[in-house]
Design a protein around this motif. Structure first.
Motif, PDB file in Angstrom:
ATOM      1  N   SER A   1       0.846  -1.267   0.127  1.00  0.00           N
ATOM      2  CA  SER A   1       0.161  -0.312   0.155  1.00  0.00           C
ATOM      3  C   SER A   1       0.888   1.199  -0.022  1.00  0.00           C
TER       4      SER A   1
ATOM      5  N   MET B   1      -5.030   9.521   2.920  1.00  0.00           N
ATOM      6  CA  MET B   1      -5.330   8.522   1.819  1.00  0.00           C
ATOM      7  C   MET B   1      -4.775   7.488   1.861  1.00  0.00           C
ATOM      8  N   LYS B   2      -5.220   6.195   1.747  1.00  0.00           N
ATOM      9  CA  LYS B   2      -4.813   4.806   1.722  1.00  0.00           C
ATOM     10  C   LYS B   2      -5.137   4.233   0.245  1.00  0.00           C
ATOM     11  N   ALA B   3      -4.104   3.886  -0.369  1.00  0.00           N
ATOM     12  CA  ALA B   3      -4.332   3.268  -1.621  1.00  0.00           C
ATOM     13  C   ALA B   3      -3.387   1.981  -1.879  1.00  0.00           C
TER      14      ALA B   3
ATOM     15  N   ARG C   1     -14.991   9.677  -6.684  1.00  0.00           N
ATOM     16  CA  ARG C   1     -13.639   8.865  -6.907  1.00  0.00           C
ATOM     17  C   ARG C   1     -13.430   8.318  -8.263  1.00  0.00           C
TER      18      ARG C   1
ATOM     19  N   TYR D   1      -9.065   3.898  -3.775  1.00  0.00           N
ATOM     20  CA  TYR D   1      -8.503   4.277  -2.497  1.00  0.00           C
ATOM     21  C   TYR D   1      -9.669   4.805  -1.498  1.00  0.00           C
TER      22      TYR D   1
END
Length: 575
Positions: free
Chosen positions: A284, A300-302, A342, A346
């Motif tokens: 990630s 933000m986590k992707a 979006r 994410y």
């Protein structure tokens, strides 16, 4: 012209002497477009037995509970997975509550049909009845599960009847114009199949009127034959329009979005400007971002751009946001909504100004036992909030615990989380191994054993031990175990030998929660937390100062002597 969507109509009729005495319940849910594509529309009917004093509560609760929980399951779960897990959880709750009722119980038959795309999914328990009218063909889709006792017919395999359930499941294609009838065992012996067809087809444009005709005819027939006609329940659902094509997998609204590219400070994505890169791992990317429109700072986590579409972690990524959304706790980080749609895969979390528990411990080497125990208890509340939602965190360690500027603990990073019944323990183990075992991971993860809430309890206790002593409870860390014989090398090192402030009761609680054998740990997290709070209260009581006059008997008598001397001097002066 836009593509066609699933469209349906429904009607209902209920016959009962008084509404408060009814024992059947029914409902149809047609959600908004997003949930319609992901979850479909749903029709439910339930029915309890006449001699059940809790019949009304059982019928109402089973319908409301199923609909509420079904539409709360993750969008990427398929219909069968979502419905069966909801029914098993609902059955467990009904069965446990029935043990606390002196008479009657939360037992009911239930049939639920989910219409998604061009397919209908039927889930059935007990003896409620579901029929399909297609053209002139009238077919029963459900099976009657009944037991004859003393001349009375009782439902078997019903919801809440046993701790485990066997659910009938069937799926079949639907056609435009199909009509589905939901009713109860009370109608048996009244109308013939040909009469159902005639009464429904008499004016199929008004389904409420059709249900009224069925109810009226059933009551009249029952009375003429001397049957009890006090409880009849009819629900009709007609398929008016079908979608052009079967929707793809649930959750496609997010699952088909591309993974964001590698981002750097200053880059923009969906109206979010990257302020800093917080983490880059093989799985990630985590960024601190600012919403250009609202000026809010968020995290933000992707997924990592290097992941393939078949990667175990990527398949699990869709679950993470749902987990955090479900858990409402001041000790668990919050999910945030973006001000724009979006275009990439994410999710956003609230930005917390603070430091990890590792950094806090490094900066506060002189922190008191009370301060450290307060942090431990806050972390315990965060884990409890997850467990109350049947969610396992699976990666509790100091690096995943944040402490904000006000001293409040927040649990973060849900990359390894899963629901308790969300797949086999092998799936959980594989996921955690990809994300990475830590020195605080429970031994069962390394040894391919089953995992559960007590696995989180171990990681929590190991983190608490480390915070109180600065060391680990075992010389050999569990993540390095290779076989069950290695468990013999896990000899607990008393926390009191490393921190004399740790009380014997606290040390014993840690030892038990850190037992290498999962079955020997505390049965519930609440039991462990209660043991942790007792020494905390005792330490606070010891630190609380007593009345000043009693703390030093010498000072007390010196004070008395000074007062007497002053009174003596005053008496001489006033002569």
């Amino acid at each position: 012209m836009g593509s066609a969507q699933l469209s349906l109509s429904y009607g209902q009729a209920y016959v009962a002497p008084e509404r408060r005495h009814h024992r059947s319940s029914m409902s149809v849910r047609y959600p908004d477009l997003g949930q319609l594509n992901a979850k479909g529309a749903c029709a439910v009917i339930s029915d309890s037995i006449r001699r059940n004093s809790m019949a009304k509560q059982a019928g109402d609760l089973s319908v409301r509970g199923f609909l509420a929980d079904y539409y709360s399951t993750p969008d990427h779960w398929d219909v069968k997975t979502s419905a069966t897990r909801v029914l098993r959880a609902l059955n467990g709750w009904c069965y446990s509550q029935s043990q606390c009722v002196a008479e009657g119980g939360y037992v009911s038959s239930l049939s639920a049909m989910v219409y998604r795309g061009r397919t209908a999914h039927l889930f059935h328990l007990g003896d409620t009845l579901v029929f399909r009218l297609r053209g002139a063909e009238f077919e029963q889709l459900s099976r009657d599960h009944v037991t004859d006792l003393g001349g009375y017919r009782y439902p078997s395999r019903a919801l809440g009847m046993d701790n485990s359930i066997d659910i009938d499941y069937a799926q079949f294609p639907i056609k435009q114009g199909d009509i589905f009838l939901f009713t109860t065992q009370a109608v048996l012996g009244t109308l013939m199949p040909s009469e159902y067809v005639q009464l429904i087809r008499q004016d199929a444009s008004d389904l409420n009127a059709a249900c009224d005709r069925l109810a009226g005819a059933a009551v009249q027939r029952a009375q003429s034959r001397g049957y009890g006609a006090e409880q009849f329940c009819f629900q009709l659902v007609r398929i008016d329009e079908l979608p052009d094509e079967q929707p793809d997998h649930p959750g496609r609204a997010y699952g088909d979005l591309p993974i964001p590219p590698e981002l750097s400070p200053g880059d923009r994505l969906d109206g979010l400007e990257v302020q800093a890169v917080l983490s880059r791992t093989a799985q990630s990317r985590v960024y601190r971002v600012r919403d250009i429109q609202t000026e809010r700072e968020m995290v933000m986590k992707a997924p990592s751009p290097e992941l393939s579409n078949r990667n175990v972690y990527l398949e699990h990524f869709l679950l993470q946001q749902w987990v955090v959304e479900r858990v409402k706790s001041p000790f668990v980080v919050r999910i945030m909504e973006s001000s724009r749609p979006r275009r990439y895969l994410y999710y956003l979390m609230a930005y917390v100004e603070g430091e990890t528990l590792t950094e806090w411990a490094r900066r506060h080497p002189q922190a008191t036992l009370v301060q450290r125990l307060d942090i431990v208890n806050q972390l315990g509340k965060a884990i409890q909030a997850l467990h109350h939602r049947d969610i396992l965190h699976q990666k509790i360690y100091p690096g995943n615990v944040l402490i904000d500027t006000h001293g409040q603990v927040l649990l973060t990073d849900f990359s390894a989380c899963r629901t308790r019944d969300g797949g086999s323990h092998g799936d959980a183990r594989d996921l955690l191994r990809q994300v990475g075992l830590t020195e605080h991971s429970a031994p069962e993860y390394a040894l391919d054993d089953s995992v559960g809430r007590r696995s989180d309890q171990y990681s929590f206790a190991s983190t608490a031990y480390w915070l109180l002593t600065g060391e680990l409870p075992y010389e050999l860390t569990p993540n390095r175990l290779r076989s069950h014989t290695d468990l013999e090398q896990l000899v607990y090192r008393s926390a009191r030998t490393r921190n004399p402030e740790v009380t014997p009761a606290l040390d014993e609680a840690l030892r038990r929660a850190l037992d290498p054998q999962r079955s020997l740990r505390f049965r519930r997290m609440s039991e462990f937390l209660r043991e942790l709070r007792q020494p905390l209260a005792a330490v606070r009581q010891e630190e609380r100062p007593g009345p000043r006059v009693f703390r030093d008997s010498g000072q007390f008598w010196q004070g008395i002597a000074a007062i007497l001397l002053l009174l003596l001097v005053l008496s001489w002066l006033l002569r």
